[in-house]
Design a protein around this motif. Sequence first.
Motif, mmCIF file in Angstrom:
data_model
loop_
_atom_site.group_PDB
_atom_site.id
_atom_site.type_symbol
_atom_site.label_atom_id
_atom_site.label_comp_id
_atom_site.label_asym_id
_atom_site.label_seq_id
_atom_site.Cartn_x
_atom_site.Cartn_y
_atom_site.Cartn_z
ATOM 1 N N ILE A 160 2.924 -5.350 -6.294
ATOM 2 C CA ILE A 160 4.133 -4.867 -5.620
ATOM 3 C C ILE A 160 4.004 -4.861 -4.103
ATOM 4 O O ILE A 160 4.909 -4.438 -3.396
ATOM 5 N N GLY A 161 2.869 -5.328 -3.579
ATOM 6 C CA GLY A 161 2.734 -5.413 -2.136
ATOM 7 C C GLY A 161 1.517 -4.658 -1.654
ATOM 8 O O GLY A 161 0.873 -3.929 -2.410
ATOM 9 N N PRO A 162 1.225 -4.950 -0.402
ATOM 10 C CA PRO A 162 1.980 -5.757 0.553
ATOM 11 C C PRO A 162 1.903 -7.243 0.231
ATOM 12 O O PRO A 162 1.157 -7.657 -0.649
ATOM 13 N N SER A 208 -0.944 -2.230 -6.465
ATOM 14 C CA SER A 208 -1.151 -2.577 -5.071
ATOM 15 C C SER A 208 -1.861 -3.922 -4.953
ATOM 16 O O SER A 208 -2.887 -4.158 -5.606
ATOM 17 N N ASP A 239 -3.549 2.124 2.153
ATOM 18 C CA ASP A 239 -2.895 0.849 2.418
ATOM 19 C C ASP A 239 -1.910 1.025 3.572
ATOM 20 O O ASP A 239 -1.120 1.978 3.580
ATOM 21 N N ARG A 281 6.403 -2.791 -1.974
ATOM 22 C CA ARG A 281 5.773 -1.959 -0.942
ATOM 23 C C ARG A 281 5.406 -2.889 0.203
ATOM 24 O O ARG A 281 4.304 -3.420 0.275
ATOM 25 N N TYR A 282 6.353 -3.071 1.129
ATOM 26 C CA TYR A 282 6.139 -4.006 2.221
ATOM 27 C C TYR A 282 5.150 -3.475 3.260
ATOM 28 O O TYR A 282 4.462 -4.241 3.925
ATOM 29 N N LEU A 283 5.129 -2.176 3.468
ATOM 30 C CA LEU A 283 4.282 -1.489 4.449
ATOM 31 C C LEU A 283 4.724 -1.700 5.894
ATOM 32 O O LEU A 283 4.085 -1.214 6.822
ATOM 33 N N ASP A 285 16.132 0.759 -0.346
ATOM 34 C CA ASP A 285 15.898 -0.646 -0.084
ATOM 35 C C ASP A 285 17.143 -1.435 0.304
ATOM 36 O O ASP A 285 17.070 -2.351 1.104
#
Length: 247
Positions: A64-66, A94, A140, A218-220, A240
């Motif tokens: 799911i990211g990043p 993650s 993260d 989860r782009y961060l 989002d």
Amino acid sequence: MKILSVSTATNHLSVALNNYETIVEEKNEQDQRNHSEHLDPMIAAILKENNLQLKDLDRFAVAIGPGSYTGLRIGITTVKMFASILNKEVVGISTLQALAKSIDEQNTLIVTGLDARNDNYFAGAYVNNAEKMPEMVIPDGHYHIDVLLKAVSAYLAENDLTKVIFVGTGLAKQDEQIKAMGIDYTYATEEQNELHAGLIGQLAVTAQPVDPDQLLPRYLRRTQAEVDWHKKTGKPFGPDSDYVEEV
């Protein structure tokens, strides 16, 4: 438990079938940059080769990211659709924890990172527990290399660890700064630096399932569209999709 796992987070496309922790089969495609075209055929091939249908699976898992904004959405949307239609469990893993899972050494700080350009990294750090499952010790996040290495130094100073392994992309080009830290460190192998769906499947065995509607990237860091929208409207960042405008 039969788990189908997917990673479209980077330019490395990976799909795997696990039976609990055992990786039954994994397919990988490097640097093709057309995950949207190749993901479904790879899934279909793995199922066919193992005499399974989607309905035979127990759980879906996805990085799911990043990672790549577009890439993450491809993988997440795919497993959300499968889980919703088939009423199956789904978990998000993650990307950085999945990279850390490629290292099974204990008493070692595993620093995982993806190059975000201009000396910035999506990064975190993990330590394997007794079951060799990576537990996050540096969150993260989106770090400049100076900030990341400062956090690594602080963790090493406060904990009884002396060895560090760097895993991921672009970290080796910071070798001069890392060497100046005076630590015992190595870089992961090329194979370990790739994101593997089979490792996502192993992490998914004990991960907590979520409602498919709650499975989000989860782009961060904010997308440029969100930043532009915030500057234009002055409104706070929300869920989002809140920044999308009618045109």
